[in-house]
Design an enzyme around this catalytic site. Structure first.
Site, PDB file in Angstrom:
ATOM      1  N   HIS A 185       0.598  -1.509  -2.536  1.00 45.38           N
ATOM      2  CA  HIS A 185      -0.299  -2.635  -2.259  1.00 45.38           C
ATOM      3  C   HIS A 185       0.108  -3.854  -3.092  1.00 45.38           C
ATOM      4  CE1 HIS A 185      -3.056   0.868  -1.325  1.00 45.38           C
ATOM      5  NE2 HIS A 185      -3.142   0.159  -0.219  1.00 45.38           N
ATOM      6  N   LYS A 203       5.198   1.688   5.885  1.00 45.45           N
ATOM      7  CA  LYS A 203       5.029   3.149   5.870  1.00 45.45           C
ATOM      8  C   LYS A 203       4.189   3.546   7.087  1.00 45.45           C
ATOM      9  CE  LYS A 203       1.948   5.359   3.389  1.00 45.45           C
ATOM     10  NZ  LYS A 203       1.166   6.128   4.397  1.00 45.45           N
ATOM     11  N   MET A 217       4.999   5.729  -1.253  1.00 46.39           N
ATOM     12  CA  MET A 217       3.723   5.618  -1.978  1.00 46.39           C
ATOM     13  C   MET A 217       2.557   5.664  -1.004  1.00 46.39           C
ATOM     14  SD  MET A 217       4.410   2.924  -4.980  1.00 46.39           S
ATOM     15  CE  MET A 217       5.654   3.273  -6.210  1.00 46.39           C
TER      16      MET A 217
END
Ligand code: PAF
Length: 291
Positions: free
Chosen positions: A46, A158, A193
């Site tokens: 993020h 992702k 992640m």
């Protein structure tokens, strides 16, 4: 409204819709607004989206809203990590201008929320394994776009299928908003992640990292001249089936920016995969790019 001061920059937390709208209305028209929608549990992935937004826009807004509409079970929704204090610290450290964390009754004041029908890119893959998921994602992102009115919105690659679905939704309903897909951030061993990684046991964590190695190996094979998607998919299956802790949900090669399955792999096509380790569902993907 709550303000965190960090030197020259102030991060303001808005939980009240009217206060947020008043603040949004005060931003001069000529200033660009970068928007990073999140469900909290912020991690370095993020932060990289926020950094890109900071580099490209005058003002940066991060939303934090755990969207019940996109979960397939109440248990999954309840289990989603809520780390409000940490998230606010992350945003302050990253010099975010405003954190918008609306409450459900203000974001969705209607009794029954009518879900948007997502584009055909929502079919199959995550859409098949998580029925209704993309309708929920498209609905909340549309609602947030209406309130935040960003110039550019940043999403991590992702969630490749999510990016395709949101791009389609935005091109129909918010043609002025630029959708900026951002590279996946990875742990040292290559694991993408994700807020879900915290649910992995230490051994599951090791198993999960094999997926990235397997996808990388497929790209290496493609660079070596193998363009058959079936063979490249098989190479990933073989690679990860060394480890019995990994259960494969899907592996496929799709055309860049879509979920259209292909036979012969060209540059920028994408290999997408979902696995389950320790009961935790993980997704990842990799683009075929020349080495
Ligand atoms: O990727 C996410 O965190 C969520 O799906 C999003 C885009 C914030 C919508 O709830």
């Amino acid at each position: 409204m709550f303000e965190m001061d960090r030197g020259q920059t102030m991060t303001t937390l808005f939980t009240n819709l009217l206060s947020f709208q008043t603040w949004r209305g005060s931003i001069p028209k000529h200033q660009t607004v970068g928007f990073v929608p999140t469900m909290g549990a912020l991690h370095a992935g993020h932060v990289s989206l926020i950094e890109q937004a900071k580099a490209e826009c005058d003002v940066v807004v991060v939303s934090i809203y755990v969207n019940a509409l996109q979960f397939n079970s109440d248990a999954d929704f309840a289990r989603y990590p809520r780390t409000a204090e940490h998230d606010l610290e992350v945003c302050t450290e990253a010099y975010v201008d405003a954190v918008f964390a609306p409450i459900k009754s203000e974001l969705f004041p209607e009794d029954v929320v009518e879900l948007l029908t997502p584009s055909r890119n929502a079919l199959g893959y995550e859409g098949a394994d998580r029925p209704g998921h993309f309708g929920g994602v498209a609905t909340v992102v549309d609602r947030l776009f209406k309130l935040v009115q960003p110039s550019v919105a940043y999403f991590g690659l992702k969630d490749y299928q999510q990016v395709a679905v949101i791009k389609d939704m935005a091109s129909q309903l918010h043609p002025d908003i630029v959708i900026s897909p951002c590279q996946t951030m990875r742990e040292d061993d290559g694991l993408a992640m994700s807020s879900r990684n915290r649910f992995l046991t230490p051994s599951g964590r090791k198993s999960a990292a094999l997926l990235h190695a397997a996808l990388k190996n497929a790209v290496t094979l493609w660079n070596g001249g193998n363009c058959q998607s079936q063979e490249l998919v098989q190479s990933v299956t073989d690679y990860i089936s060394q480890d019995s802790a990994i259960e494969v949900q899907y592996i496929s090669v799709v055309r860049d920016g879509t979920m259209d399955q292909i036979q012969i792999v060209s540059e920028n096509d994408v290999i997408v995969a979902a696995i389950v380790v320790d009961g935790v569902r993980l997704i990842d993907n990799m683009s075929f790019t020349n080495a």
